[in-house]
Design a protein around this motif. Sequence first.
Motif, mmCIF file in Angstrom:
data_model
loop_
_atom_site.group_PDB
_atom_site.id
_atom_site.type_symbol
_atom_site.label_atom_id
_atom_site.label_comp_id
_atom_site.label_asym_id
_atom_site.label_seq_id
_atom_site.Cartn_x
_atom_site.Cartn_y
_atom_site.Cartn_z
ATOM 1 N N VAL A 112 33.842 -72.524 77.027
ATOM 2 C CA VAL A 112 32.763 -71.748 77.643
ATOM 3 C C VAL A 112 31.435 -72.494 77.605
ATOM 4 N N ARG A 147 34.179 -62.170 84.502
ATOM 5 C CA ARG A 147 35.091 -63.103 85.175
ATOM 6 C C ARG A 147 36.047 -63.770 84.202
ATOM 7 N N ILE A 175 37.280 -66.595 81.068
ATOM 8 C CA ILE A 175 37.253 -68.049 80.925
ATOM 9 C C ILE A 175 37.782 -68.739 82.171
ATOM 10 N N GLY A 197 37.935 -67.512 85.260
ATOM 11 C CA GLY A 197 37.230 -67.177 86.492
ATOM 12 C C GLY A 197 35.802 -67.690 86.551
ATOM 13 N N SER A 198 35.270 -68.152 85.427
ATOM 14 C CA SER A 198 33.888 -68.633 85.400
ATOM 15 C C SER A 198 33.790 -70.022 86.026
ATOM 16 N N GLN A 199 32.614 -70.279 86.601
ATOM 17 C CA GLN A 199 32.392 -71.547 87.294
ATOM 18 C C GLN A 199 32.163 -72.669 86.292
ATOM 19 N N TRP A 200 32.737 -73.837 86.565
ATOM 20 C CA TRP A 200 32.601 -75.016 85.717
ATOM 21 C C TRP A 200 31.283 -75.715 86.032
ATOM 22 N N ASN A 207 24.658 -77.175 80.866
ATOM 23 C CA ASN A 207 24.162 -76.312 79.793
ATOM 24 C C ASN A 207 23.520 -77.130 78.673
ATOM 25 N N GLN A 214 30.884 -74.010 81.009
ATOM 26 C CA GLN A 214 31.006 -73.097 82.145
ATOM 27 C C GLN A 214 29.754 -72.237 82.267
ATOM 28 N N ASP A 215 29.569 -71.690 83.462
ATOM 29 C CA ASP A 215 28.592 -70.623 83.653
ATOM 30 C C ASP A 215 29.342 -69.340 83.334
ATOM 31 N N PHE A 216 29.480 -69.066 82.053
ATOM 32 C CA PHE A 216 30.409 -68.041 81.585
ATOM 33 C C PHE A 216 29.903 -66.644 81.886
ATOM 34 N N SER A 217 30.821 -65.827 82.366
ATOM 35 C CA SER A 217 30.582 -64.411 82.568
ATOM 36 C C SER A 217 31.745 -63.659 81.935
#
Length: 151
Positions: A79, A88, A90, A92-95, A100, A82-85
């Motif tokens: 995470v 969504r 692990i 489904g989150s955008q890489w 970060n 990722q742009d973790f949500s």
Amino acid sequence: MSIGARGAEDAVIAQAVVDIPVETPQSPRRDRPSQTGTAVRRKSRWQRMKREWQMYVFIVPGVLFFLLFAYVPLAGNVVAFQDFSAFRGIFGSQWVGLQNFAHLFTDDEVMRALANTVIISFLQIAFAFPAPIILALFLNSLLGEGIKRVI
């Protein structure tokens, strides 16, 4: 016979002795395969494991502990990249890669928080660590024997 001829003769004899393969009962022949091959070792290892299975049962809880509490949580470190949500998840989150971390090291508030953390840690070492020791020495020197035992 001269000394030079004798030395050359000794050298020829020594060379012949070195090149002759000497087979003794203790040394195995080089053209035969070794009796302690991997197949023999593998078989004896599995036999030993089968014979001592109780010892391996004792190992299982420790291995499971480390797998569950040390190695499985490492998978969550993804995470950080990722742009973790939470909605969504692990997968489904955008890489975003190292974006970060770049933001972390360039943000002024993070650097201020890091400086505050270091200052607070040093103050705790300077004041909070010696306080209980000083209190214990103070109480030990002033109180009577009965009060010391109660405290």
